[in-house]
Design an enzyme around this catalytic site. Sequence first.
Site, PDB file in Angstrom:
ATOM      1  N   ASP A  14     -28.204  54.973 -19.114  1.00  0.00           N
ATOM      2  CA  ASP A  14     -28.383  53.546 -19.360  1.00  0.00           C
ATOM      3  C   ASP A  14     -29.802  53.243 -19.818  1.00  0.00           C
ATOM      4  O   ASP A  14     -30.039  52.307 -20.574  1.00  0.00           O
ATOM      5  CB  ASP A  14     -28.055  52.770 -18.075  1.00  0.00           C
ATOM      6  CG  ASP A  14     -27.890  51.280 -18.321  1.00  0.00           C
ATOM      7  OD1 ASP A  14     -27.667  50.879 -19.481  1.00  0.00           O
ATOM      8  OD2 ASP A  14     -27.989  50.513 -17.353  1.00  0.00           O
ATOM      9  N   HIS A 205     -26.382  46.264  -9.484  1.00  0.00           N
ATOM     10  CA  HIS A 205     -27.048  46.746 -10.708  1.00  0.00           C
ATOM     11  C   HIS A 205     -27.811  45.561 -11.291  1.00  0.00           C
ATOM     12  O   HIS A 205     -27.239  44.714 -11.984  1.00  0.00           O
ATOM     13  CB  HIS A 205     -25.993  47.254 -11.690  1.00  0.00           C
ATOM     14  CG  HIS A 205     -26.556  47.854 -12.944  1.00  0.00           C
ATOM     15  ND1 HIS A 205     -26.371  49.171 -13.293  1.00  0.00           N
ATOM     16  CD2 HIS A 205     -27.293  47.317 -13.953  1.00  0.00           C
ATOM     17  CE1 HIS A 205     -26.955  49.413 -14.459  1.00  0.00           C
ATOM     18  NE2 HIS A 205     -27.524  48.298 -14.869  1.00  0.00           N
ATOM     19  N   HIS A 207     -31.018  43.809 -13.412  1.00  0.00           N
ATOM     20  CA  HIS A 207     -32.105  43.874 -14.384  1.00  0.00           C
ATOM     21  C   HIS A 207     -33.180  42.883 -13.947  1.00  0.00           C
ATOM     22  O   HIS A 207     -32.919  41.962 -13.182  1.00  0.00           O
ATOM     23  CB  HIS A 207     -31.594  43.549 -15.785  1.00  0.00           C
ATOM     24  CG  HIS A 207     -30.763  44.646 -16.381  1.00  0.00           C
ATOM     25  ND1 HIS A 207     -30.991  45.164 -17.634  1.00  0.00           N
ATOM     26  CD2 HIS A 207     -29.701  45.336 -15.886  1.00  0.00           C
ATOM     27  CE1 HIS A 207     -30.108  46.118 -17.886  1.00  0.00           C
ATOM     28  NE2 HIS A 207     -29.310  46.233 -16.837  1.00  0.00           N
ATOM     29  N   CYS A 238     -29.801  46.104 -22.710  1.00  0.00           N
ATOM     30  CA  CYS A 238     -28.527  46.079 -23.416  1.00  0.00           C
ATOM     31  C   CYS A 238     -28.692  45.426 -24.785  1.00  0.00           C
ATOM     32  O   CYS A 238     -29.207  44.302 -24.878  1.00  0.00           O
ATOM     33  CB  CYS A 238     -27.484  45.311 -22.607  1.00  0.00           C
ATOM     34  SG  CYS A 238     -25.879  45.192 -23.425  1.00  0.00           S
ATOM     35  N   ASN A 247     -33.717  47.933 -16.646  1.00  0.00           N
ATOM     36  CA  ASN A 247     -33.164  47.998 -15.305  1.00  0.00           C
ATOM     37  C   ASN A 247     -34.275  47.883 -14.260  1.00  0.00           C
ATOM     38  O   ASN A 247     -35.455  48.075 -14.552  1.00  0.00           O
ATOM     39  CB  ASN A 247     -32.460  49.345 -15.112  1.00  0.00           C
ATOM     40  CG  ASN A 247     -31.190  49.462 -15.917  1.00  0.00           C
ATOM     41  OD1 ASN A 247     -30.194  48.819 -15.611  1.00  0.00           O
ATOM     42  ND2 ASN A 247     -31.216  50.284 -16.955  1.00  0.00           N
TER      43      ASN A 247
END
Length: 291
Positions: A14, A205, A207, A238, A247
């Site tokens: 990621d 998860h 950010h 993203c 992240n």
Amino acid sequence: MTDHVRVYEVGPRDGLQNEAGFIPTARKIALIDLLSRAGFEKIEATSFVSPKWVPQLSDAAEVMAQIARAEGTDYAVLTPNQRGFEAAKAAGADEVAIFGSASEAFSQKNINCSIAESLERFAPVAVAAKEAGIRLRGYVSCVVECPYSGMVDPQAVRDTAFAMREMGCYEISLGDTIGRARPEATLRMLEAVVEYVPAQALAGHFHDTSGRALDNVAVALDMGLRSFDSAVGGLGRCPYAPGAKGNLSTTSLIAFLEQRGFYTGIDITLLAQAEALVASLAPGSQAKVAP
């Protein structure tokens, strides 16, 4: 420190997937090997998707073939379809991940289909994973807010997470994709989701676009979650979420958890070495080279 929290390292996949220049395979392997030595239970190593869409990870098979696998570490890969799953199985992946969304608008932008259609696509992968004895993980994007349609209904998150759980996902990662979630909104979302999916089967998860990632981790901990995704050096953003930053930094997450009395089992010295490597690979990351 008695209560264990699993830190799920997503930096190699990621984190690196959107870097502008191709990072040499040997450097990716070196990063994963450092993370393995640091003691991570789960490392998302790469992604078996079309090189046309993710050229940075076009060396997925080579990476998986050459990493030094550590005992006690699972190596996960992203698999959007049956073809990707077969490649992941051939490469010896310990687990595979499917990725959906709680936002119809984001689902169309990210994977070019509706939420319902995405779940239909994942079904064969889930069946194949079960037959092969490979663990299946699910990702749900935009669990609080979507960059295209605004606030997301917590019930939509609940429904998508529940569908993935029913499909066979041992864990569903709930993603604040654009990093703007406020703790109170995260709480409302989690209260809806845990009605259908137990907290033990959920991961956070977050950010850090708005600097509230750790505030949201605190809320999730209070709700019973004990698994969180993070990226070494704060890597990752993203391409379908305009303005989103990387992240949550693994180092920041571990420091926060340990300050609150949780145990992670990660070797901080080796993690610092991994961050130094990330800083040389991706100058735009949040990683700082240790003095």
